[in-house]
Design an enzyme around this catalytic site. Sequence first.
Site, PDB file in Angstrom:
ATOM      1  N   SER A 152       0.847  -1.189   0.000  1.00  0.00           N
ATOM      2  CA  SER A 152       0.000   0.000   0.000  1.00  0.00           C
ATOM      3  C   SER A 152       0.882   1.237   0.000  1.00  0.00           C
ATOM      4  O   SER A 152       2.031   1.200   0.466  1.00  0.00           O
ATOM      5  CB  SER A 152      -0.884   0.018   1.253  1.00  0.00           C
ATOM      6  OG  SER A 152      -1.552   1.255   1.402  1.00  0.00           O
ATOM      7  N   TYR A 207      -1.997  -0.052  10.439  1.00  0.00           N
ATOM      8  CA  TYR A 207      -1.945  -0.358   9.007  1.00  0.00           C
ATOM      9  C   TYR A 207      -0.683   0.214   8.384  1.00  0.00           C
ATOM     10  O   TYR A 207       0.004  -0.466   7.608  1.00  0.00           O
ATOM     11  CB  TYR A 207      -3.189   0.205   8.329  1.00  0.00           C
ATOM     12  CG  TYR A 207      -3.348  -0.228   6.900  1.00  0.00           C
ATOM     13  CD1 TYR A 207      -3.726  -1.536   6.582  1.00  0.00           C
ATOM     14  CD2 TYR A 207      -3.126   0.662   5.848  1.00  0.00           C
ATOM     15  CE1 TYR A 207      -3.874  -1.931   5.267  1.00  0.00           C
ATOM     16  CE2 TYR A 207      -3.279   0.268   4.523  1.00  0.00           C
ATOM     17  CZ  TYR A 207      -3.659  -1.031   4.246  1.00  0.00           C
ATOM     18  OH  TYR A 207      -3.812  -1.433   2.925  1.00  0.00           O
ATOM     19  N   LYS A 221       2.231  -2.071   6.471  1.00  0.00           N
ATOM     20  CA  LYS A 221       2.569  -1.930   5.060  1.00  0.00           C
ATOM     21  C   LYS A 221       3.991  -1.420   4.873  1.00  0.00           C
ATOM     22  O   LYS A 221       4.636  -1.693   3.855  1.00  0.00           O
ATOM     23  CB  LYS A 221       1.556  -1.026   4.364  1.00  0.00           C
ATOM     24  CG  LYS A 221       0.162  -1.655   4.271  1.00  0.00           C
ATOM     25  CD  LYS A 221       0.185  -3.021   3.583  1.00  0.00           C
ATOM     26  CE  LYS A 221      -1.204  -3.603   3.410  1.00  0.00           C
ATOM     27  NZ  LYS A 221      -1.207  -4.892   2.687  1.00  0.00           N
ATOM     28  N   THR A 243     -12.604  -1.674  -2.796  1.00  0.00           N
ATOM     29  CA  THR A 243     -12.792  -3.048  -2.339  1.00  0.00           C
ATOM     30  C   THR A 243     -13.709  -3.056  -1.115  1.00  0.00           C
ATOM     31  O   THR A 243     -13.897  -2.014  -0.470  1.00  0.00           O
ATOM     32  CB  THR A 243     -11.447  -3.678  -1.939  1.00  0.00           C
ATOM     33  OG1 THR A 243     -10.928  -2.968  -0.787  1.00  0.00           O
ATOM     34  CG2 THR A 243     -10.441  -3.617  -3.072  1.00  0.00           C
TER      35      THR A 243
END
Length: 256
Positions: free
Chosen positions: A148, A161, A165, A197
């Site tokens: 990401s 997160y 990543k 998504t």
Amino acid sequence: MINLGFKDRNVLITGGTSGIGLAAAHLFAGEQARVGIIGRSAERLESALKRLRASHPEAKIVGYVGDVADEESMRTAVTAIVADLGGLDHVVNSAGIAGPLGDAVDQVRAEDFLEVQRVNVLGAFLSVKLTLPYLKEGVDPTYTLVGSDSGFVAAPGMLAYNASKGAVAQLTRALSVELHEPHGVRVNSVCPSIVDTPMSRDGMGVESFAGVDYPVSTPEQIAWLVLSLASPNSVAVNGVSLLADYGYHARSSFPA
């Protein structure tokens, strides 16, 4: 017509039941590859397999339930898929979770932080570790990790997160160095910004990205980059974390 070189190749995709992973499965099958997908939910796996087989009736497509962060669960799924496909040439690690979004560092629970690392980092590691014995015997073998832009830039409330990543980007570099020279395995990652998504919609708390004032990619657009990196046509590309963020990382802070 471009030949990406996947005809009769064997591809394993984690997180293949939705989002980027499912889109990549469709594209690989369309390129006449044999495809195996892994997902945590039996219900979503069954639904994904039905859609894939309906769209690609001539393709060999198999799937197994597995938790990417559980070594024995993954070992069982990988072994079954390799047996069904007859080998392994390419692995795509697309499984991942967003974890808690919007919480400041002093509000993030340790167990939630660790769960994001467990799935996004340990899961990527296990995907490589458990498939490597088979990939060593593959043709033009590759690993493609789904990272990401959050591994390179940060936003408030995305600490777990961002950390996960960032680890995936460095894992990509380390694996590319360790695996290429002795085994001929290329390792790259695709690092998109927001992709439409189910995970992104849930994390952003929206039902749709229609009308938003920032760019959003489709899963198919990112899946195309996955295939591009995995293709033997990209033989010179190794250790790259390909940012797909509409050029935001290149912008200066200068107010021009």
